[in-house]
Design a protein around this motif. Structure first.
Motif, PDB file in Angstrom:
ATOM      1  N   LEU A  57     107.317  48.572 111.190  1.00 27.87           N
ATOM      2  CA  LEU A  57     106.812  49.079 109.916  1.00 27.87           C
ATOM      3  C   LEU A  57     106.558  50.571 110.023  1.00 27.87           C
ATOM      4  N   ALA A  58     107.014  51.329 109.017  1.00 28.61           N
ATOM      5  CA  ALA A  58     106.842  52.781 109.006  1.00 28.61           C
ATOM      6  C   ALA A  58     106.049  53.207 107.785  1.00 28.61           C
ATOM      7  N   ASP A  59     105.051  54.051 108.011  1.00 27.23           N
ATOM      8  CA  ASP A  59     104.213  54.614 106.950  1.00 27.23           C
ATOM      9  C   ASP A  59     104.819  55.962 106.541  1.00 27.23           C
ATOM     10  N   ASP A  60     105.276  56.059 105.289  1.00 21.46           N
ATOM     11  CA  ASP A  60     105.959  57.284 104.874  1.00 21.46           C
ATOM     12  C   ASP A  60     104.997  58.447 104.653  1.00 21.46           C
ATOM     13  N   ALA A  61     103.702  58.178 104.540  1.00 19.87           N
ATOM     14  CA  ALA A  61     102.733  59.253 104.342  1.00 19.87           C
ATOM     15  C   ALA A  61     102.317  59.886 105.665  1.00 19.87           C
ATOM     16  N   THR A  62     101.991  59.065 106.648  1.00 18.12           N
ATOM     17  CA  THR A  62     101.517  59.586 107.941  1.00 18.12           C
ATOM     18  C   THR A  62     102.619  59.715 108.972  1.00 18.12           C
ATOM     19  N   GLY A  63     103.722  58.987 108.778  1.00 15.77           N
ATOM     20  CA  GLY A  63     104.797  58.980 109.757  1.00 15.77           C
ATOM     21  C   GLY A  63     104.579  58.013 110.898  1.00 15.77           C
ATOM     22  N   GLU A  64     103.466  57.304 110.902  1.00 23.79           N
ATOM     23  CA  GLU A  64     103.186  56.371 111.989  1.00 23.79           C
ATOM     24  C   GLU A  64     104.089  55.136 111.893  1.00 23.79           C
ATOM     25  N   VAL A  65     104.552  54.676 113.051  1.00 21.54           N
ATOM     26  CA  VAL A  65     105.387  53.482 113.141  1.00 21.54           C
ATOM     27  C   VAL A  65     104.613  52.428 113.927  1.00 21.54           C
ATOM     28  N   HIS A  66     104.567  51.207 113.390  1.00 22.97           N
ATOM     29  CA  HIS A  66     103.781  50.139 113.997  1.00 22.97           C
ATOM     30  C   HIS A  66     104.651  48.906 114.223  1.00 22.97           C
ATOM     31  N   LEU A  67     104.178  48.040 115.113  1.00 13.79           N
ATOM     32  CA  LEU A  67     104.852  46.777 115.410  1.00 13.79           C
ATOM     33  C   LEU A  67     103.900  45.626 115.106  1.00 13.79           C
ATOM     34  N   LEU A  68     104.353  44.688 114.281  1.00  9.69           N
ATOM     35  CA  LEU A  68     103.585  43.487 113.954  1.00  9.69           C
ATOM     36  C   LEU A  68     104.241  42.295 114.640  1.00  9.69           C
ATOM     37  N   ASP A  69     103.522  41.669 115.568  1.00  6.66           N
ATOM     38  CA  ASP A  69     103.998  40.472 116.254  1.00  6.66           C
ATOM     39  C   ASP A  69     103.711  39.278 115.359  1.00  6.66           C
ATOM     40  N   LEU A  70     104.752  38.611 114.886  1.00  2.20           N
ATOM     41  CA  LEU A  70     104.573  37.536 113.919  1.00  2.20           C
ATOM     42  C   LEU A  70     104.035  36.264 114.553  1.00  2.20           C
ATOM     43  N   ALA A  71     104.127  36.132 115.857  1.00  5.63           N
ATOM     44  CA  ALA A  71     103.579  34.950 116.531  1.00  5.63           C
ATOM     45  C   ALA A  71     102.070  35.055 116.677  1.00  5.63           C
ATOM     46  N   THR A  72     101.574  36.246 117.008  1.00  6.86           N
ATOM     47  CA  THR A  72     100.151  36.433 117.258  1.00  6.86           C
ATOM     48  C   THR A  72      99.413  37.086 116.101  1.00  6.86           C
ATOM     49  N   GLY A  73     100.149  37.764 115.213  1.00  6.72           N
ATOM     50  CA  GLY A  73      99.520  38.509 114.134  1.00  6.72           C
ATOM     51  C   GLY A  73      98.963  39.849 114.562  1.00  6.72           C
ATOM     52  N   GLN A  74      99.183  40.240 115.824  1.00  9.17           N
ATOM     53  CA  GLN A  74      98.653  41.492 116.321  1.00  9.17           C
ATOM     54  C   GLN A  74      99.535  42.667 115.899  1.00  9.17           C
ATOM     55  N   VAL A  75      98.885  43.798 115.631  1.00  6.21           N
ATOM     56  CA  VAL A  75      99.567  45.017 115.218  1.00  6.21           C
ATOM     57  C   VAL A  75      99.273  46.106 116.237  1.00  6.21           C
ATOM     58  N   GLY A  76     100.305  46.831 116.641  1.00  4.41           N
ATOM     59  CA  GLY A  76     100.118  47.912 117.599  1.00  4.41           C
ATOM     60  C   GLY A  76     100.978  49.109 117.248  1.00  4.41           C
ATOM     61  N   PRO A  77     100.591  50.311 117.690  1.00  3.69           N
ATOM     62  CA  PRO A  77     101.367  51.521 117.405  1.00  3.69           C
ATOM     63  C   PRO A  77     102.628  51.604 118.259  1.00  3.69           C
ATOM     64  N   LEU A  78     103.682  52.151 117.668  1.00  4.24           N
ATOM     65  CA  LEU A  78     104.933  52.369 118.391  1.00  4.24           C
ATOM     66  C   LEU A  78     105.237  53.852 118.603  1.00  4.24           C
TER      67      LEU A  78
END
Length: 391
Positions: A57-78
């Motif tokens: 997932l990419a945020d077009d305002a901040t430029g931050e890219v994140h990863l969402l693990d669909l098995a655990t629901g955890q989100v982390g920065p990439l």
């Protein structure tokens, strides 16, 4: 084992016994042979029993890219990208485009399909680097990814080198009009109104007889590789006899805009595409036929395959499900309060995922249960762009 009867001994008998003993000692000191490499082993990765589905997932305002693990629901920065405008992927790697180039991210989840069985893998996700140009589409197989750039060129990326962190693409050999598609250990290349099949070294293997003017849009299905043409689509299939091409033409009398970009579930045999404001196209590669589904003005469409509902997100934020056989709507749900450009439908064998930038969320949809919302992932950022990996 009986002891050697060497003593008492003199002369040649003593020498012979000594050589035998030394020989046995040398044999006993040899290292055992290394264990055989297990089938499916990939260095640096862990093989798992289940698919490792993730969303980049990419945020077009901040430029931050994140990863969402669909098995655990955890989100982390990439990582971070300056002004992301789009994201595409090849099943493992995500390519986040910006005005200054395309950033490559390893999602750390992927599937290797051997036809009669599959392997699932996970590894550490990471930001690998950047390549020049703005990526608009990606197509790949187990060894090679072709990245189509906005200027019309295609860059070839070695997936094994990408996995090691080496981001270095090579331009596709020979002329090409549009996307180069890796398929059946070859390359399917539209050029000058025809389609060529080339080896991985760029040498022409065969020129297919069916014409394909105005190539736009590509996909790889279990039935073969698909190239969009002005008058329909070209289905390229491989067999022991070589490569063949079948033209699947639009039905006569249709006034809807042609398909220029396909969406589908990896491994599926049905493709979808937008048809302007008139609806969406459904291409069944098994039945070799097109169908135009009349819908409210759509902004995204996808399907899991033949027999599965066609999912359409319209410009008012309503998600619809259509029967692929009759074309009738079978379900609908108001999903997005403020639909924005970049909203997409990503799906796998059981669920669909729709990014909701205004609500800073991703919705998980059970498309086999009348579009029931199974989960909503609330995020601390705006998921303006999204692609699923691990499939």
């Amino acid at each position: 084992m009986r002891a050697l009867a060497c003593l008492p001994a003199r002369g040649t008998r003593a020498l012979a016994c000594l050589l035998v003993v030394l020989g046995l000692a040398a044999c006993g000191a040899q290292d055992p042979p290394p264990p055989a490499v297990p089938h499916g082993y990939v260095e640096g990765a862990q093989e798992t029993a289940e698919p490792q589905a993730r969303l980049v997932l990419a945020d077009d305002a901040t430029g931050e890219v994140h990863l969402l693990d669909l098995a655990t629901g955890q989100v982390g920065p990439l990582g971070s990208v300056s002004g992301p405008v789009a994201v595409t992927g090849d099943g493992r790697f995500a390519f986040v485009s910006s005005p200054t180039g395309t950033h490559v991210f390893d999602s750390g989840g992927w599937t290797v399909d051997h036809g009669d069985h599959v392997h699932y893998y996970r590894a550490a996700p990471r930001h690998l680097g950047q390549i020049p140009g703005t990526a608009v589409a990606a197509a790949g197989d187990a060894t090679l990814t072709a990245l189509s750039l906005s200027g019309g060129t295609t860059v070839m990326l070695d997936r094994s080198r990408l996995a090691q962190g080496a981001v270095a693409g090579q331009p596709a050999d020979g002329p090409a009009d549009g996307m180069v598609v890796p398929y059946a250990e070859h390359l399917v290349v539209p050029v000058a109104g025809r389609v060529e099949v080339r080896g991985r070294d760029g040498a022409v293997v065969t020129r297919l007889g069916e014409p394909c003017d105005g190539p736009a849009g590509q996909a790889v299905t279990r039935r073969g590789a698909v190239i969009g043409c002005e008058d329909g689509a070209l289905l390229v299939t491989a067999s022991g006899a070589g490569f063949t091409a079948t033209k699947i033409r639009y039905r006569p009398g249709s006034d809807a805009p042609r398909a220029t970009a396909f969406s589908h579930r990896p491994g599926g045999d049905a493709l979808t595409a937008l048809a302007g404001e008139q609806g969406v196209w459904l291409l069944d590669t098994g039945a070799r036929s097109w169908k135009l589904l009349r819908t409210p003005p759509p902004i995204a469409v996808n399907t899991a395959g033949a027999g599965s509902p066609v999912l359409v997100l319209d410009s008012s934020g309503v998600l619809h499900g259509y029967d692929p056989g009759t074309g009738r709507r079978v379900a609908r749900t108001a999903l997005l309060s403020e639909p924005r450009p970049g909203a997409t439908i990503q799906l796998d064998a059981a669920r669909a995922y729709v990014n909701d930038p205004a609500a800073r969320a991703v919705h998980e949809i059970d498309y086999a249960d009348r579009l029931r919302t199974a989960r909503t992932f609330r995020l601390g950022f705006t998921p303006a762009h999204m692609v699923e990996t691990g499939r």
